[in-house]
Design an enzyme around this catalytic site. Structure first.
Site, PDB file in Angstrom:
ATOM      1  N   ASP A   1       8.827   8.685  -2.462  1.00 45.94           N
ATOM      2  CA  ASP A   1       8.715   8.044  -1.428  1.00 45.94           C
ATOM      3  C   ASP A   1       8.748   6.756  -0.770  1.00 45.94           C
ATOM      4  O   ASP A   1       7.697   5.975  -1.688  1.00 45.94           O
ATOM      5  CB  ASP A   1       6.881   8.851  -0.472  1.00 45.94           C
ATOM      6  CG  ASP A   1       7.659  10.521  -0.045  1.00 45.94           C
ATOM      7  OD1 ASP A   1       9.003  11.102  -0.805  1.00 45.94           O
ATOM      8  OD2 ASP A   1       6.803  10.644  -0.158  1.00 45.94           O
TER       9      ASP A   1
ATOM     10  N   HIS B   1       5.627   6.755  -4.915  1.00 45.53           N
ATOM     11  CA  HIS B   1       6.039   6.238  -4.768  1.00 45.53           C
ATOM     12  C   HIS B   1       6.634   4.883  -5.339  1.00 45.53           C
ATOM     13  O   HIS B   1       5.649   4.338  -5.960  1.00 45.53           O
ATOM     14  CB  HIS B   1       4.862   5.640  -3.703  1.00 45.53           C
ATOM     15  CG  HIS B   1       4.377   6.955  -3.016  1.00 45.53           C
ATOM     16  ND1 HIS B   1       3.152   7.937  -3.275  1.00 45.53           N
ATOM     17  CD2 HIS B   1       4.837   7.119  -1.420  1.00 45.53           C
ATOM     18  CE1 HIS B   1       3.359   8.119  -2.236  1.00 45.53           C
ATOM     19  NE2 HIS B   1       4.076   7.553  -1.332  1.00 45.53           N
TER      20      HIS B   1
END
Length: 262
Positions: free
Chosen positions: A70, A215
């Site tokens: 993400d 992430h």
């Protein structure tokens, strides 16, 4: 407040705890009906269903897991792509528009060109359930348009920030052709730069049909990826993109997908 200031590397302990609590509340039950990968496959029918991806593997028969990232791309994403290429692992990238897609267009193109799934993580990482319909549409459509300009294709998947969704978000997602993808495995890598801890958290939670949330913008994450991949392969997992995990089913616009842990 921007995404980087909310979740950046210089957060205080209180902010990190708040983010963790938000994720726990979200995963504890978003109050909406969700679809599991198994259910999606069961609804898929024949492999030649319109819009369904071609399958490299059958996740009904093979222990599959999806690696997702993400809020990129960022400065470390090219290194991550090198690792994925070396390990021959496909991933799904939920990209952030402002200061990411618009800052690293060549990286976005490389993600698509190398066979990874390019998905939408909004334009500025605002919590969509705090917005009205027009604002939700703006957050999603701006990233849709930016990705299409670079890759020639609009995403079909989105991940709402903090996993927070509601009927308005679902309605706009349906309008824009976006399925909503949540997760079942998180290393909470926004709260640590310890790559060994990130690895440990992922491996402790790993399960078949799982979706891993990482992430690629945090310092400890990309260094943890090679050993995560190696150990999960050793355990018999096959890495797939999110669409492959659902195949022969197709991610339906507006629907919310979340794996169930074993």
């Amino acid at each position: 407040m921007t995404f980087r200031s909310r979740l950046g590397r210089r957060r205080g302990p209180a902010v990190a705890l708040l983010a963790a609590a938000s994720l726990m509340l979200t995963l504890g039950g978003c109050g909406m009906e969700t679809v599991t990968p198994k259910d999606a496959r069961g609804e898929g029918g024949a492999d030649d269903k319109a819009g369904a991806p071609a399958r490299r593997v059958d996740c009904a028969k093979v222990k599959c897991i999806a690696l997702t990232f993400d809020a990129g791309p960022g400065k470390d994403t090219p290194r991550l792509l090198d690792i994925l290429k070396e390990k021959q692992v496909p991933a799904t990238f939920f990209l952030l528009g402002s200061k990411h897609v618009d800052r690293y267009p060549q990286v976005v193109k490389r993600i698509a060109d190398e066979g990874h799934e390019v998905a939408n993580h909004t334009w500025t990482h605002r919590i969509l359930t705090d917005l009205d319909e027009a604002q939700v549409r703006d957050e999603l459509s701006r990233t849709q348009d930016a990705v299409e300009k670079i890759t020639g294709r609009k995403p079909t998947l989105m991940r709402p920030p903090q996993g927070r969704t509601d009927d308005t978000v679902s309605d706009v997602s349906r309008e824009l052709g976006l399925a909503q993808i949540l997760w079942s495995i998180t290393a909470k890598d926004y709260s640590t730069t310890d790559s060994n801890l990130i690895r440990q958290r992922v491996l402790e939670q790993a399960h078949g049909d799982g979706i891993i949330l990482l992430h690629d913008i945090y310092d400890g994450t990309v260094p943890a990826v090679p050993s995560i991949i190696d150990e999960l392969k050793r355990r018999g997992f096959t890495f797939v993109t999110v669409p492959e995990l659902l195949a022969p089913g197709k991610a339906e616009p507006g629907a919310v997908y979340r794996p169930e842990k074993d």
